[in-house]
Design a protein around this motif. Structure first.
Motif, PDB file in Angstrom:
ATOM      1  N   LEU A  91      -3.165  -0.813  33.137  1.00  0.00           N
ATOM      2  CA  LEU A  91      -4.181   0.131  33.585  1.00  0.00           C
ATOM      3  C   LEU A  91      -5.004  -0.431  34.732  1.00  0.00           C
ATOM      4  CD1 LEU A  91      -5.607   1.919  30.424  1.00  0.00           C
ATOM      5  CD2 LEU A  91      -3.878   2.683  32.049  1.00  0.00           C
ATOM      6  N   ARG A  92      -5.227  -1.748  34.726  1.00  0.00           N
ATOM      7  CA  ARG A  92      -6.035  -2.362  35.790  1.00  0.00           C
ATOM      8  C   ARG A  92      -5.439  -2.129  37.178  1.00  0.00           C
ATOM      9  NH1 ARG A  92      -7.119  -5.725  31.868  1.00  0.00           N
ATOM     10  NH2 ARG A  92      -9.305  -6.195  31.500  1.00  0.00           N
ATOM     11  N   THR A  93      -4.129  -1.985  37.258  1.00  0.00           N
ATOM     12  CA  THR A  93      -3.472  -1.803  38.559  1.00  0.00           C
ATOM     13  C   THR A  93      -3.049  -0.353  38.805  1.00  0.00           C
ATOM     14  OG1 THR A  93      -1.316  -2.388  37.630  1.00  0.00           O
ATOM     15  CG2 THR A  93      -2.634  -4.189  38.570  1.00  0.00           C
ATOM     16  N   ILE A 126     -24.588   2.945  22.380  1.00  0.00           N
ATOM     17  CA  ILE A 126     -24.085   3.509  23.644  1.00  0.00           C
ATOM     18  C   ILE A 126     -22.687   4.106  23.477  1.00  0.00           C
ATOM     19  CG2 ILE A 126     -25.557   2.104  25.128  1.00  0.00           C
ATOM     20  CD1 ILE A 126     -23.067   0.353  25.715  1.00  0.00           C
ATOM     21  N   ASN A 127     -22.288   4.322  22.200  1.00  0.00           N
ATOM     22  CA  ASN A 127     -21.072   5.073  21.899  1.00  0.00           C
ATOM     23  C   ASN A 127     -19.800   4.407  22.422  1.00  0.00           C
ATOM     24  OD1 ASN A 127     -19.779   7.290  20.747  1.00  0.00           O
ATOM     25  ND2 ASN A 127     -20.128   8.630  22.486  1.00  0.00           N
ATOM     26  N   SER A 128     -19.743   3.050  22.385  1.00  0.00           N
ATOM     27  CA  SER A 128     -18.546   2.383  22.905  1.00  0.00           C
ATOM     28  C   SER A 128     -18.199   1.140  22.104  1.00  0.00           C
ATOM     29  CB  SER A 128     -18.732   2.025  24.381  1.00  0.00           C
ATOM     30  OG  SER A 128     -19.615   0.949  24.517  1.00  0.00           O
ATOM     31  N   VAL A 129     -16.987   0.679  22.344  1.00  0.00           N
ATOM     32  CA  VAL A 129     -16.475  -0.529  21.697  1.00  0.00           C
ATOM     33  C   VAL A 129     -15.614  -1.268  22.717  1.00  0.00           C
ATOM     34  CG1 VAL A 129     -14.479   0.683  20.699  1.00  0.00           C
ATOM     35  CG2 VAL A 129     -15.278  -1.407  19.637  1.00  0.00           C
ATOM     36  N   LEU A 130     -15.662  -2.592  22.672  1.00  0.00           N
ATOM     37  CA  LEU A 130     -14.852  -3.429  23.550  1.00  0.00           C
ATOM     38  C   LEU A 130     -13.685  -3.961  22.740  1.00  0.00           C
ATOM     39  CD1 LEU A 130     -14.567  -4.835  26.347  1.00  0.00           C
ATOM     40  CD2 LEU A 130     -15.857  -6.748  25.360  1.00  0.00           C
ATOM     41  N   LEU A 131     -12.473  -3.737  23.249  1.00  0.00           N
ATOM     42  CA  LEU A 131     -11.248  -4.205  22.587  1.00  0.00           C
ATOM     43  C   LEU A 131     -10.521  -5.183  23.491  1.00  0.00           C
ATOM     44  CD1 LEU A 131      -9.775  -0.852  21.202  1.00  0.00           C
ATOM     45  CD2 LEU A 131     -11.214  -2.477  20.008  1.00  0.00           C
ATOM     46  N   MET A 132      -9.645  -5.976  22.888  1.00  0.00           N
ATOM     47  CA  MET A 132      -8.816  -6.901  23.655  1.00  0.00           C
ATOM     48  C   MET A 132      -7.388  -6.840  23.147  1.00  0.00           C
ATOM     49  SD  MET A 132      -9.193 -11.009  24.346  1.00  0.00           S
ATOM     50  CE  MET A 132      -8.841 -11.510  22.679  1.00  0.00           C
ATOM     51  N   THR A 149      -9.120  -7.197  28.283  1.00  0.00           N
ATOM     52  CA  THR A 149     -10.062  -6.344  27.559  1.00  0.00           C
ATOM     53  C   THR A 149     -10.076  -4.939  28.144  1.00  0.00           C
ATOM     54  OG1 THR A 149     -11.879  -7.052  28.974  1.00  0.00           O
ATOM     55  CG2 THR A 149     -11.563  -8.274  26.922  1.00  0.00           C
ATOM     56  N   PHE A 150     -10.563  -4.010  27.317  1.00  0.00           N
ATOM     57  CA  PHE A 150     -10.757  -2.635  27.750  1.00  0.00           C
ATOM     58  C   PHE A 150     -11.843  -2.005  26.889  1.00  0.00           C
ATOM     59  CE2 PHE A 150      -7.310  -2.690  24.706  1.00  0.00           C
ATOM     60  CZ  PHE A 150      -7.465  -1.556  23.916  1.00  0.00           C
ATOM     61  N   THR A 151     -12.522  -1.014  27.456  1.00  0.00           N
ATOM     62  CA  THR A 151     -13.620  -0.347  26.768  1.00  0.00           C
ATOM     63  C   THR A 151     -13.175   1.023  26.294  1.00  0.00           C
ATOM     64  OG1 THR A 151     -15.271  -1.497  28.097  1.00  0.00           O
ATOM     65  CG2 THR A 151     -15.976   0.537  27.048  1.00  0.00           C
ATOM     66  N   PRO A 208     -13.488  -2.122  37.214  1.00  0.00           N
ATOM     67  CA  PRO A 208     -12.892  -3.452  37.100  1.00  0.00           C
ATOM     68  C   PRO A 208     -12.232  -3.680  35.738  1.00  0.00           C
ATOM     69  CG  PRO A 208     -15.248  -3.610  36.779  1.00  0.00           C
ATOM     70  CD  PRO A 208     -14.953  -2.172  37.125  1.00  0.00           C
ATOM     71  N   GLU A 209     -12.566  -2.791  34.782  1.00  0.00           N
ATOM     72  CA  GLU A 209     -11.984  -2.896  33.449  1.00  0.00           C
ATOM     73  C   GLU A 209     -11.588  -1.496  33.002  1.00  0.00           C
ATOM     74  OE1 GLU A 209     -13.555  -5.375  29.924  1.00  0.00           O
ATOM     75  OE2 GLU A 209     -14.605  -3.457  29.792  1.00  0.00           O
ATOM     76  N   PRO A 210     -10.435  -1.346  32.349  1.00  0.00           N
ATOM     77  CA  PRO A 210     -10.035  -0.020  31.884  1.00  0.00           C
ATOM     78  C   PRO A 210     -11.058   0.571  30.915  1.00  0.00           C
ATOM     79  CG  PRO A 210      -8.183  -1.532  31.779  1.00  0.00           C
ATOM     80  CD  PRO A 210      -9.402  -2.352  32.078  1.00  0.00           C
ATOM     81  N   VAL A 211     -11.306   1.862  31.068  1.00  0.00           N
ATOM     82  CA  VAL A 211     -12.197   2.611  30.182  1.00  0.00           C
ATOM     83  C   VAL A 211     -11.451   3.863  29.766  1.00  0.00           C
ATOM     84  CG1 VAL A 211     -14.394   3.852  29.960  1.00  0.00           C
ATOM     85  CG2 VAL A 211     -14.264   1.778  31.371  1.00  0.00           C
ATOM     86  N   ILE A 212     -11.374   4.095  28.460  1.00  0.00           N
ATOM     87  CA  ILE A 212     -10.748   5.309  27.970  1.00  0.00           C
ATOM     88  C   ILE A 212     -11.713   6.023  27.025  1.00  0.00           C
ATOM     89  CG2 ILE A 212      -8.398   4.439  28.253  1.00  0.00           C
ATOM     90  CD1 ILE A 212      -8.225   4.082  25.269  1.00  0.00           C
ATOM     91  N   ARG A 213     -11.631   7.348  27.005  1.00  0.00           N
ATOM     92  CA  ARG A 213     -12.431   8.159  26.089  1.00  0.00           C
ATOM     93  C   ARG A 213     -11.569   8.439  24.863  1.00  0.00           C
ATOM     94  NH1 ARG A 213     -12.604  13.624  25.839  1.00  0.00           N
ATOM     95  NH2 ARG A 213     -11.939  13.804  28.011  1.00  0.00           N
TER      96      ARG A 213
END
Length: 162
Positions: free
Chosen positions: A24-26, A69-75, A80-82, A113-118
Motif C-alpha cells: 500500500l505504501r507504494t 480518536i477511533n483508530s488502532v495501529l497495526l503491524m 505498520t498501518f492505521t 506516509p503510512e497506509p490508512v484504511i477505514r
C-alpha cells in the motif's frame, strides 16, 4: 472497479484483495474520468504486475489502540498501518487490545506516509495467531497471482474465441 447495481442504483464493491502494508505504501491513486479521487488504488505486485483495488483485507498485530480518536495501529510483517472507524464495527472492540492478532477489511483512505484504511470488518485471529501469521504472506501472494492471471488472459485463451 465498482459497478452500479441496476436494480437499486447502488454501487457494488469488488471483493477485498489481500495486501501487505508495504504494497500500500507504494500504491498510486486512480482518479475518475473527470479527475475526482476515489476510483481506487493501483498496487504494484512486482516488476510488470499491478492490481487495482479499493477494498482490502489485511492482518496484523495490534500495537496501539486509541478509541478516543477511533483508530488502532497495526503491524504486519512489512510495516505498520492505521485502521480508522473501529468504534463503529459491531463486535470489533473485543479484539482491540495490544498484542492481539487481527484481520481487518477496509477501504483505503491514504497510503503515505503510512497506509490508512477505514474499517468495514474486524475479527480476532489470536487463537491461532502463529498459524495465521505463518500463512499470511503466502495467502496474499497466492490470491494476487490468481487475480492478475484473471485480469490478463493468456494468449492461448484469447486465441480460443477467435
Amino acid at each position: 472497479m465498482d459497478k452500479p447495481d441496476n436494480a437499486t442504483g447502488e454501487r457494488k464493491r469488488a471483493p477485498p484483495v489481500k495486501v501487505l502494508s508495504s504494497q500500500l505504501r507504494t500504491a498510486t491513486e486512480v482518479r475518475g474520468s473527470s479527475g475526482e479521487p476515489g476510483a481506487g488504488w493501483v498496487v504494484r505486485l512486482g516488476k510488470d504486475r499491478s492490481l487495482q483495488v479499493s477494498l482490502v483485507w489485511m492482518q496484523g498485530t495490534v500495537l496501539e489502540v486509541q478509541l478516543a480518536i477511533n483508530s488502532v495501529l497495526l503491524m504486519d510483517e512489512t510495516g505498520t498501518f492505521t485502521v480508522q472507524g473501529v468504534n463503529s464495527i459491531p463486535k470489533g472492540k473485543p479484539c482491540l487490545s495490544s498484542g492481539k492478532y487481527v484481520m481487518v477489511m477496509g477501504i483505503i483512505q491514504a497510503v503515505s506516509p503510512e497506509p490508512v484504511i477505514r474499517a468495514v470488518k474486524l475479527a480476532d485471529l489470536s487463537e491461532q495467531a502463529a498459524l495465521h501469521r505463518q500463512m499470511w504472506k503466502v495467502e496474499v501472494e497466492d490470491l494476487q497471482q490468481v487475480l492478475v492471471t484473471r485480469a490478463r488472459p493468456s494468449p492461448l485463451a484469447r486465441d480460443s474465441w477467435k
